[in-house]
Design an enzyme around this catalytic site. Structure first.
Site, PDB file in Angstrom:
ATOM      1  N   GLU A 182     -53.435 -79.391   4.122  1.00  0.00           N
ATOM      2  CA  GLU A 182     -54.806 -78.291   4.342  1.00  0.00           C
ATOM      3  C   GLU A 182     -54.320 -76.601   4.729  1.00  0.00           C
ATOM      4  O   GLU A 182     -55.028 -76.139   5.656  1.00  0.00           O
ATOM      5  CB  GLU A 182     -54.962 -78.930   5.723  1.00  0.00           C
ATOM      6  N   GLU A 266     -58.715 -87.160   1.024  1.00  0.00           N
ATOM      7  CA  GLU A 266     -59.142 -87.180   2.319  1.00  0.00           C
ATOM      8  C   GLU A 266     -60.863 -87.576   2.531  1.00  0.00           C
ATOM      9  O   GLU A 266     -61.209 -86.593   2.297  1.00  0.00           O
ATOM     10  CB  GLU A 266     -59.064 -86.402   3.680  1.00  0.00           C
TER      11      GLU A 266
END
Length: 620
Positions: A182, A266
């Site tokens: 991320e 995710e």
């Protein structure tokens, strides 16, 4: 005799050669816009589970739950600070045996995706970084910084020793490894650093992974609008949380040469939870609907989380926003996931299993039975003492100013700060640098609470000549997400002031890391209300099983069961009011429960357990 030996050697070589010839070459690759497993196109249906959040004895059960739901892969983060227990001391054994977790997944029939960071987020203490990195003044985390990258290389090389033998091309189940994590969101928040400098750092992390000997395909994981900062050349970009197929494909195409494969690394069937905030739930209907969208459009995906488990000990991290300053994560990592904290099949699990059964050519395995659950009642505390009695037996660290956790060389737990006043003081006590929660006492009598969660940093106070002030400070978990991760010192990190004047000189500090529950002398005396207190009880069990400690009568603190720190409770705010105790950590016969209660505003003489958890009740 020599002829016989030669004949036997020839037969042995022939057998070995034949055995290897019979074994098909195992491979996983990304080409022509698809995943390819052993030469065939492959879709990844994965669930995320973190082995440190689940007792080792339960790994197989949880993995079999995934297999029975219809998944073909398990994804796990690796937490750097979980394995490097102190500088240079690495532990990959017992509960921390990553190889065993990977092998167990393979035995169950699951492939494995590894997400090693070095930064992981994951609602985990400091996003997985060891706290002591902050002690190096030349080191800046998550940046193109020589001191930091040297530490990252040490970690990645240790990790590679665990992963390389279990890569698919070596006969193991590991098919992909993530580079950084991320990073695009971090880049978007750190506008003080040029984008190109950010990208130099993230590409160096990729290079360190390759240099370590890891050869399976690499990928990145970011929100689809953040690929510019987070994508890495020659690593597959995957989109977190993206539910729009057109956006997913368009974004991946832009950063992957105009082709797939397309993966959501995710997808959230639940969400994380903070103390003093509502427990977040995601409906079964929404999760089933989105799963079908992915399946119908050939999108690979990973449920984050399929099974959350528990933030045992001091492993939970914290988020940050301007309204709360800090948002500490609760001990339970149930996540409203399809498989509950205790490993139970939920309504969400059963609905998803029905979806996967319809696309599966063979009948799915039976759902593993849940572990036995027990309960016990009215276990009386036989030992109690005030924390101050314990402190008064210890030798303090002295300083002209309050020192941080890092200065005192402890990562977690508590510090009691104490100072005696020669002259009286009256006015506003102010600790703007409180990290994170404190109770304030004068001569061991409670005067008030300071609380970073509620931005409460001051307190009206009156001190007489000869009085001692005590400030018991708790680290509630280092920030694990966003730009504030670089500001993660704990304790009292700025001067203590009264009426705007710094109080310096003659500070005493008592580090209380609670690596284990402290030994103390039981004293039969009345303990002042609101005095921090240590409880202990012994009790016998005829049988063991999972259970949930009922903490509703308590205020705030931590609990040890048979020497294990099972986590933090904060029953004065919720939403979590019970603590999960795995049955494998209980024993037939004698068991010991130890509680450190910080608030102690009501009389508690006993503790009980329940057969179901309470995770969603805010306390006003």
């Amino acid at each position: 005799m020599k002829s016989l030996i030669k004949l036997l050697c020839f037969i042995f070589i022939l057998c070995v050669t034949s055995t290897f010839a019979q074994q098909p070459n195992k491979s996983f690759e990304i080409r022509d816009g698809h995943f390819w497993l052993n030469g065939n196109q492959f879709s990844i249906y994965s669930g995320e589970m973190h082995y440190p959040r689940v007792p080792m004895q339960y790994w197989r059960h949880r993995l079999e739950m995934m297999k029975a739901m219809g998944l073909n892969t398990v994804t796990t983060y690796v937490f750097w600070n979980y394995h490097e227990e102190s500088p240079g001391k690495w532990n990959f054994s017992g509960e921390k045996d990553l190889k065993k977790f990977i092998r167990t997944a393979q035995e169950v029939g699951l492939y494995v995706i590894i997400r090693p960071g070095p930064y992981v987020c994951a609602e985990w203490e400091f996003g997985g970084y060891p706290w002591w990195l902050q002690k190096d003044k030349d080191l800046e985390i998550r940046s193109d910084n020589k001191a930091f990258l040297e530490q990252c290389e040490r970690y990645i090389n240790q990790l590679a020793k665990q992963i390389i033998p279990l890569q698919i091309n070596h006969g193991g189940p590991v098919i992909m490894v993530q580079a950084e994590n991320e990073f695009g969101s971090y880049v978007s928040q750190r506008k003080d650093i040029a984008l190109e400098k950010h990208r130099i750092y993230s590409h160096k992390i990729k290079d360190l992974i390759i240099k370590s000997g890891i050869t399976v395909p690499l990928f990145t994981s970011d929100g689809s609008s953040l690929f510019r900062g987070g994508s890495i050349e020659r690593a597959l970009p995957t989109a977190n949380g993206e539910d729009n197929i057109e956006v997913l494909k368009k974004t991946v195409n832009e950063y992957n040469g105009g082709k797939g494969p397309y993966m959501v690394a995710e997808y959230y069937p639940g969400w994380l939870d903070h103390w003093a905030e509502p427990f977040v739930k995601v409906s079964t209907e929404d999760v089933v609907k989105q799963t079908k969208v992915y399946l119908e459009n050939g999108v690979s995906f990973n449920y984050y989380m399929i099974h959350g488990g528990t933030n045992f000990g001091f492993t939970s991290g914290a988020n940050y926003d301007k309204n709360h300053d800090i948002q500490p994560d609760i001990t339970s990592y149930d996540y409203d996931a399809p498989i509950s904290e205790a490993g139970w099949a939920t309504e969400k699990y059963n609905a998803l299993r029905d979806v996967f059964q319809k696309i599966n050519g063979e009948k799915l395995p039976d759902i593993p039975k849940p572990n036995k659950v027990i309960r016990f009642s009215n276990v009386r505390f036989s030992k109690t003492t005030s924390l101050f009695d314990l402190i008064n037996e210890k030798k303090p660290v002295n300083s002209q100013k309050p020192l941080t956790f890092e200065d005192l060389n402890i990562g977690n737990g508590y510090i009691l700060y104490r100072r005696k006043f020669d002259k009286g003081q009256k006015g506003k006590l102010e600790i703007k640098g409180l990290r994170d929660y404190a109770n304030v006492y004068i001569n061991e009598h409670w005067k008030g609470e300071l609380n970073r969660v509620n931005n409460k940093y001051d307190l009206d106070i009156e001190i007489k000549a000869g009085d001692r002030i005590e400030i018991l400070v708790e680290n509630m978990g280092r920030i694990n997400y966003g730009s504030e991760i670089v500001h993660n010192l704990k304790g009292i990190i700025t001067p203590v002031k009264i009426n705007g004047i710094e109080i310096s000189g003659n500070w005493e500090m008592f580090p209380l890391p609670f690596n284990q529950f402290p030994k103390y002398h039981h004293k039969q005396k009345d303990i002042t209300q609101r005095s921090p207190i240590l409880y202990e009880s012994e009790f016998n069990l005829d049988e063991t099983g999972d259970t949930f400690l009922d903490m509703r009568k308590f205020g705030k603190g931590i609990v040890f069961v048979n020497g294990r720190n099972i986590g933090r409770y904060w029953s004065k705010v919720g939403p979590q009011l019970t603590l999960y105790v795995p049955g494998v950590w209980l024993k037939k016969g004698k068991n010991v429960i130890q509680v450190f209660e910080q608030i102690n505003d009501s009389t508690v003489t006993e503790i009980s357990s329940m057969d179901t958890p309470i995770l969603d009740q805010l306390v006003k």
